[in-house]
Design an enzyme around this catalytic site. Structure first.
Site, PDB file in Angstrom:
ATOM      1  N   HIS A 289       1.538   2.146  -3.178  1.00 55.04           N
ATOM      2  CA  HIS A 289       0.241   2.554  -3.073  1.00 55.04           C
ATOM      3  C   HIS A 289      -0.395   2.860  -1.587  1.00 55.04           C
ATOM      4  CE1 HIS A 289      -0.947   1.405  -7.435  1.00 55.04           C
ATOM      5  NE2 HIS A 289       0.227   1.180  -7.275  1.00 55.04           N
TER       6      HIS A 289
ATOM      7  N   GLU B 170      -4.232   8.444  -3.275  1.00 54.10           N
ATOM      8  CA  GLU B 170      -3.499   7.676  -2.302  1.00 54.10           C
ATOM      9  C   GLU B 170      -2.195   8.467  -1.683  1.00 54.10           C
ATOM     10  OE1 GLU B 170      -4.840   3.611  -4.550  1.00 54.10           O
ATOM     11  OE2 GLU B 170      -2.718   4.187  -4.550  1.00 54.10           O
TER      12      GLU B 170
ATOM     13  N   GLU C 115       1.085  -1.540  -0.374  1.00 52.34           N
ATOM     14  CA  GLU C 115      -0.069  -0.983  -0.039  1.00 52.34           C
ATOM     15  C   GLU C 115       0.196  -0.328   1.450  1.00 52.34           C
ATOM     16  OE1 GLU C 115      -2.663  -0.345  -1.927  1.00 52.34           O
ATOM     17  OE2 GLU C 115      -2.500  -1.996  -3.491  1.00 52.34           O
TER      18      GLU C 115
ATOM     19  N   HIS D 192      -1.773   6.655  -8.257  1.00 49.70           N
ATOM     20  CA  HIS D 192      -3.196   6.815  -7.789  1.00 49.70           C
ATOM     21  C   HIS D 192      -3.413   8.144  -7.040  1.00 49.70           C
ATOM     22  CE1 HIS D 192      -4.018   2.343  -8.604  1.00 49.70           C
ATOM     23  NE2 HIS D 192      -4.429   3.013  -9.804  1.00 49.70           N
TER      24      HIS D 192
HETATM   25 ZN   LIG Z   1      -3.351   2.370  -5.829  1.00 49.54          ZN
END
Ligand SMILES: [Zn+2]
Length: 1156
Positions: free
Chosen positions: A938, A844, A1023, A841
């Site tokens: 992420h 990010e 994350e 992504h």
């Molecule tokens: Zn992500």
């Protein structure tokens, strides 16, 4: 009975005795006993009135008192007895009423009361005392009886009470309880409609009126009843037709003017409550605007602002104004990305296909018609734009996978092994013959992005001109920003850059910057500039071993962007040095959102103050660069840049619009742009007006990032958290149904922040998070490869080429075999594989900084790094979505799709990086080298700290509450080890935020597919917060690149410890203190919260807003957070589950009879 001073004990027995007498009389049904019953009930009443404890006696468990009393009430025909019993009940339900009222309801008291009301109203005029008693009781009982509304309607009492109100307008003693009951009736929508038809609205308007110190209680109840009635769309239309909206505004103004000591704020709030419900319908909003409601509420609110106790009025007014604020069109020709990239083929279905199939000429910015009000549903909690791996939108349990089959490993071999064999190339370490020579120069290094190295675009370096002297500035500015075809832009190769001498730390920046000369053979600049420019680069090399401006420019040359960028942003060129300073999470200032909203409303009230000057517009390349010194200058035409349009709204306020991801029409979140021509010391307000998510960490203390070029040159090349008055709220720009996934009537959100610039003639950059470009990755990789030693095996391959023609680097890092002996080679090849990836992504960027930390650790010469390399073979794809990163996307690749939803069946043409990454994993599995750990890095925009999502069948099944024979499920708990280790080692890591539940919406993410299809038990998403930490060493601080890089390094250390648990060989060789087994470490008792599904954790993650953040300004929003507490209680008591007609969570207007 006339012995009030009787001993307590005796009185207790006496009341019970009386009750049993009463019971006997009830059973006998002797009419002649009327007198006796009257007498007994009179005595009981007296005892209750005089003896505190008798109440308890009557209603104590097993006493049967309530039954006897109710049965007497039901049987008696005698008025005095009835009055006695009603008085008894009133006594009983007055004090400590909760439990006794519940008892009353459960014994069927409501129905008996309602029947009594009907029968006594048959022969008018009804006995006033009786009516008073009955209604007084109903006021107490109604809110406690879930089915009260239905019972009242079925018993036909709605009009009985309404008629009483009609005929007793001056009799306040009776009027008040009747109105209160009416209000409870009206909580049921069907009742509200029925009462409306019978003229209830008109009657309420006979009661409510101008300011008066008398009967304010009555006024309040009448207003609340009116507000309840107006929840029905039909009643609201009726009220608008009768012109009641202007009347209410007038009444409100009157109370506002006369209630100078603010004694009656509740009444004023109730008036607003009626207006609020009226404006739920479109007709009401129109009437509000026509009646000058905006100005009235704006002015009254402004006058209330200084008094904190009036906040409820200001907040409700603000809510009404936002709701009625005419929806604006986003000032764009289309919401599709400005940039277009042709795809090799269009996916068969999905949003991209939709985008391509959209007929030409369709206006996708606003809906053609917003007539269909009934479909305007606020669905903030649906699944349309799901964020990250969190599924904050998928907040229901439905998302948890319940199909056991889908939770069990499957062997999907989409590609035959003959095809997979090609991936042997990426695993050459397993087949290479190590000769003695290899230990000098291991591996074969392929220069990064060799694919396009022949590309020779002219590259413009740092776009700023403002740091030049005034005369030079203009000439150079023109060259740099608007390269004309006959005037070739500055060529990178012709620019020489010299480091700033250390002794010239001149505080006068303009002056020192005036010496900047672009040295080189570009005709245009030399002729006009006529000076030698030496670009002074802050000497970051000492602090940033992986940074080199020259190398960066070299890398930029081979980076292919869709807009064919030729400019380079200063921060990427100079480099960013982590700030050696704590940056606390901002405390939210009280009332900041309200202030911002009022400023927005002023756009309507004082529309002549609005400049509305477009100062930057990617849709209009000929957008004039206004250079009157009055406007800021914007630019985003560089790698990872994202800013589509800038509009100067007021002198120091700008609306900014972000660009959609390429081949998409939404995902606005990432931003990165340059601002120049600022005035120092002035507060500038910036509003990003097309945000889509319903909430943001910007509401919880996160700040934007700013990079000042002047500061950088002055020796502070930092991205700094900046901005005040930051908040995020729903705005008045309408979102088309195309942009909102088919939903009508939705709005965009504004992220607003205020900045004061320090320097004149500075150039500053703003970003959503610390930028990390693809060119930066290539530079870092090249620098890292140079760190190889004879002990390090480092190889960089190109996994594939992306849609945009960029290469996707794949790294292999491990330790060289100690020698070419069979033992050493065999140890080398038996090392388990750890597979890491990041940045699928593009928005990010934090994941890239974590990855940088991991890579630097892996290439370092510390003993731990050496040990780690000796333990594993690392396969790393540091950037799974280079195109998205380069082009400033937030979420997608050039195919307009979220690549982390393509893992189940990636398409080789549309999703090459995923396709080849998965194939490589399949190859590894097919050759018996299934990775021990897979982790995809992420960033998380809604939660704090760093945490992991993993996969567990058991934890998923537990969440579903499905009675499966879970005891049959066998599961190794090894998936918990790594998160547990990280929580012990990494201060930013939070174990309680981890989740191991498999959600349906995540079935095509890397984590789930690698777990299920490749069979990697330890398959994770890691994350990292974009905001900061609320626990651990960095609690209360915003996260910076050094914490992120530290996290990446600690991930490596955790892997090293994991090795001890997973390698039986090493276990035996270690001391006993290392013999704590994996099971001991992952003792479930110490992980109480870890089984929470992601969705559950999320709700608890955020602190409450200081001021309620209201997202209900959406028209027709029924889920009203502003509902008064008392009425809300009533709603809660009227439990939707037991009364199908009434459910505060569904769309009431839709269930309204006759309104369809
Ligand atoms: Zn992500």
């Amino acid at each position: 009975m006339s012995k009030p001073k009787m001993a307590t004990e005796k009185s207790a027995s006496r009341v019970l005795m009386l009750l049993s007498q009463l019971e006997r009389l009830n059973e006998d049904h002797k009419v002649s006993d009327n007198d006796a019953i009257r007498q007994i009930t009179g005595k009981i009443l007296h005892l209750l009135q005089t003896q505190e404890k008798t109440r308890k006696e009557v209603t104590s468990k097993g006493a049967g008192g309530m039954e006897v009393i109710l049965s007497s009430l039901e049987n008696t025909q005698d008025l005095q007895t009835t009055l006695n019993i009603l008085a008894i009940l009133n006594e009983l339900l007055t004090v400590g009423g909760g439990r006794r009222t519940g008892m009353f309801v459960s014994k069927g008291g409501t129905a008996i009361l309602l029947q009594l009301l009907v029968s006594s109203s048959k022969d008018p005029p009804a006995n006033e005392e009786l009516m008073l008693h009955i209604h007084t009781l109903l006021v107490k009982v109604g809110p406690k009886d879930r089915k009260f509304g239905v019972k009242a309607r079925l018993n036909g009492v709605l009009n009985v009470t309404l008629n009483l109100v009609k005929h007793n307008l001056q009799n306040h003693k009776l009027l008040l309880p009747c109105l209160q009951v009416l209000r409870v009736y009206s909580g049921n929508l069907v009742n509200a409609v029925s009462l409306g038809k019978s003229g209830a609205l008109e009657i309420m308007f006979e009661i409510i009126g101008p300011f008066s110190k008398k009967s304010t209680t009555l006024m309040k109840v009448a207003l609340d009843t009116l507000a309840a009635l107006l929840k029905s769309g039909m009643n609201a239309r009726r009220a608008v037709d009768r012109g009641y909206l202007p009347t209410l505004l007038t009444i409100y103004q009157d109370w506002h003017r006369n209630d100078t000591r603010h004694r009656h704020v509740v009444v004023r709030k109730s008036i607003l409550g009626c207006i609020k419900n009226l404006t739920n319908i479109k007709l009401g909003r129109k009437a509000f605007i026509d009646a000058n409601g905006m100005r009235i509420l704006y002015n009254t609110s402004t006058e209330c602002l200084s008094v904190r106790t009036l906040d409820p009025l200001v907040n409700t007014s603000s809510l009404i104004m936002r709701k009625c604020f005419p929806k604006n069109r986003l000032p764009l020709p289309t919401i599709k990305s400005v940039f277009h990239h042709p795809l090799p083929h269009i996916p068969a279905g999905g949003p991209v296909a939709q985008l391509y199939n959209q007929p030409p000429g369709v206006d996708d910015v606003v809906d053609e018609s917003d007539e269909n009000e009934a479909t305007e549903v606020d669905t903030e909690n649906d699944t349309e734009y799901e964020e990250d791996e969190t599924g904050h939108k998928t907040q229901n349990d439905d998302d948890i996978e319940t199909d056991i089959k889908k939770l069990q490993p499957i062997q999907v071999n989409t590609r035959p092994f003959d095809e997979l064999r090609a991936y042997e190339y990426f695993c050459r370490e397993f087949s290479e013959l190590f000769e003695e020579d290899d230990f000098e120069s291991p591996g074969s290094v392929i220069p990064p992005s060799s694919v396009n190295s022949e590309l020779h675009r002219p590259i413009i370096i740092p776009t700023t001109p403002s740091s030049l002297g005034p005369q030079n500035r203009r000439a150079l500015r023109e060259d740099l920003l608007t390269p004309k075809s006959d005037e070739s832009p500055l060529e990178l190769d012709s620019i020489s850059i010299s480091k700033r001498p250390e002794d010239t730390a001149d505080p006068d920046l303009v002056c020192s910057l005036g010496r900047l000369v672009v040295d080189g053979g570009v005709d245009g600049s030399q002729e006009e500039g006529g000076e030698q420019a030496v670009l002074e680069v802050p000497d970051t090399a000492a602090l940033l071993p992986l940074h080199d401006p020259d190398l960066y420019l070299e890398m930029v040359k081979s980076t292919r962007s869709v807009p064919a960028y030729t400019e380079v942003a200063y921060p990427d060129y100079f480099g960013h040095v982590a700030l050696n300073l704590r940056e606390p999470i901002l405390e939210r200032v009280y009332g900041v959102q309200r202030t911002k909203i009022f400023q927005d409303i002023e756009r309507l009230i004082h529309s002549s103050d609005i400049l509305d000057k477009v100062v930057y517009d990617l849709d209009n390349q000929s957008c004039p660069v206004i250079d009157n010194g009055e406007s800021l200058k914007f630019n985003s035409k560089f790698e990872s840049g994202n800013l589509r349009k800038a509009i100067q709204v007021r002198k120091f306020e700008y609306d900014l619009i972000l660009n959609s991801d390429i081949n998409s029409n939404h995902y606005h979140q990432w931003f990165y742009f340059e601002v120049g021509n600022m005035r120092p010391g002035v507060r500038y307000r910036f509003n990003i007006i097309n945000c889509e998510k319903s909430n943001s960490q910007f509401n919880y203390g996160m700040q934007v990032l700013m990079y000042s070029v002047q500061d950088a040159i002055n020796g502070s090349p930092h991205w700094v958290r900046t901005g005040s008055d930051i908040c995020y709220y729903k705005n008045h720009f309408s979102r088309s149904s195309i942009a909102a996934g088919g939903q009508k009537g939705k709005s965009y959100f504004t992220m607003t922040f205020t900045v004061t610039f320090q320097h004149k003639d500075d150039v500053c950059y703003f970003a959503y998070h610390y930028p990390y470009t693809y060119s930066m990755l290539k530079m870092h990789l090249q620098k890292l490869s140079a760190l190889r030693t004879a002990q390090i095996y480092y190889r960089q391959d190109d996994l594939c080429e992306t849609l945009g023609g960029n290469s996707c680097p794949l790294l292999t890092i491990t330790a060289m075999p100690e020698s070419s002996s069979n033992d050493h080679i065999s140890q080398f090849r038996s090392r388990p594989v750890v597979f890491l990836s990041a940045r699928v992504h593009p928005g990010e960027t934090n994941s890239s900084w974590v990855m940088k930390g991991t890579l630097e650790f892996l290439m370092s010469c510390s003993p731990q790094a050496q040990s780690l390399r000796g333990s594993y073979i690392f396969k790393i794809i540091p950037m799974l979505n280079p195109d998205g990163v380069i082009n400033g996307n937030h979420r997608c690749s050039l195919s307009g799709e979220d690549l982390n939803r393509q893992w189940q069946s990636p398409n080789a043409e549309l999703h090459p990086t995923i396709y080849h990454a998965k194939s490589l994993l399949q190859y590894l599995r097919a050759t018996g080298r299934t990775p021990l750990v897979f982790c995809d890095y992420h960033g998380h925009s809604r939660k704090k700290n760093v945490f992991m999502y993993g996969c567990s069948i058991k934890e998923t099944v537990w969440q579903t509450n499905v009675n499966t024979s879970t005891c049959d499920l066998q599961e190794d708990l090894g998936y918990r080890t790594l998160p547990k280790l990280l929580s012990q080692m990494a201060p930013v890591f939070s174990l309680s935020s981890c989740s191991f539940v498999v959600e349906r919406s995540k079935e095509s993410t890397a984590r789930v597919v690698v777990w299920r299809e490749i069979g990697v038990q330890r398959s994770y998403t890691m994350e990292s917060t974009l905001c900061g930490c609320d626990q651990g060493k960095y609690k209360g601080l915003q996260i910076g690149t050094s914490e992120l890089e530290e996290m990446g390094a600690q991930f490596c250390l955790a892997l090293l410890r994991l090795r001890r648990f997973t390698s039986p060989l090493e276990l035996h060789n270690h001391n006993s203190h290392l013999l704590d087994t994996e099971n001991e470490l992952i003792d479930t008792r110490s992980m109480p919260n870890i089984t929470s599904p992601t969705t559950y954790v999320l709700e608890e993650d955020e602190p409450a807003f200081l001021e309620e953040v209201d997202y209900s300004a959406e028209s027709n929003d029924e889920n009203d957070p502003d509902l008064e507490p008392d009425l809300q209680d009533n709603l809660a008591l009227l439990d939707p589950s037991s009364d199908s007609e009434f459910s505060p969570n569904t769309h009431l207007t839709e269930t309204e009879p006759g309104s369809l």
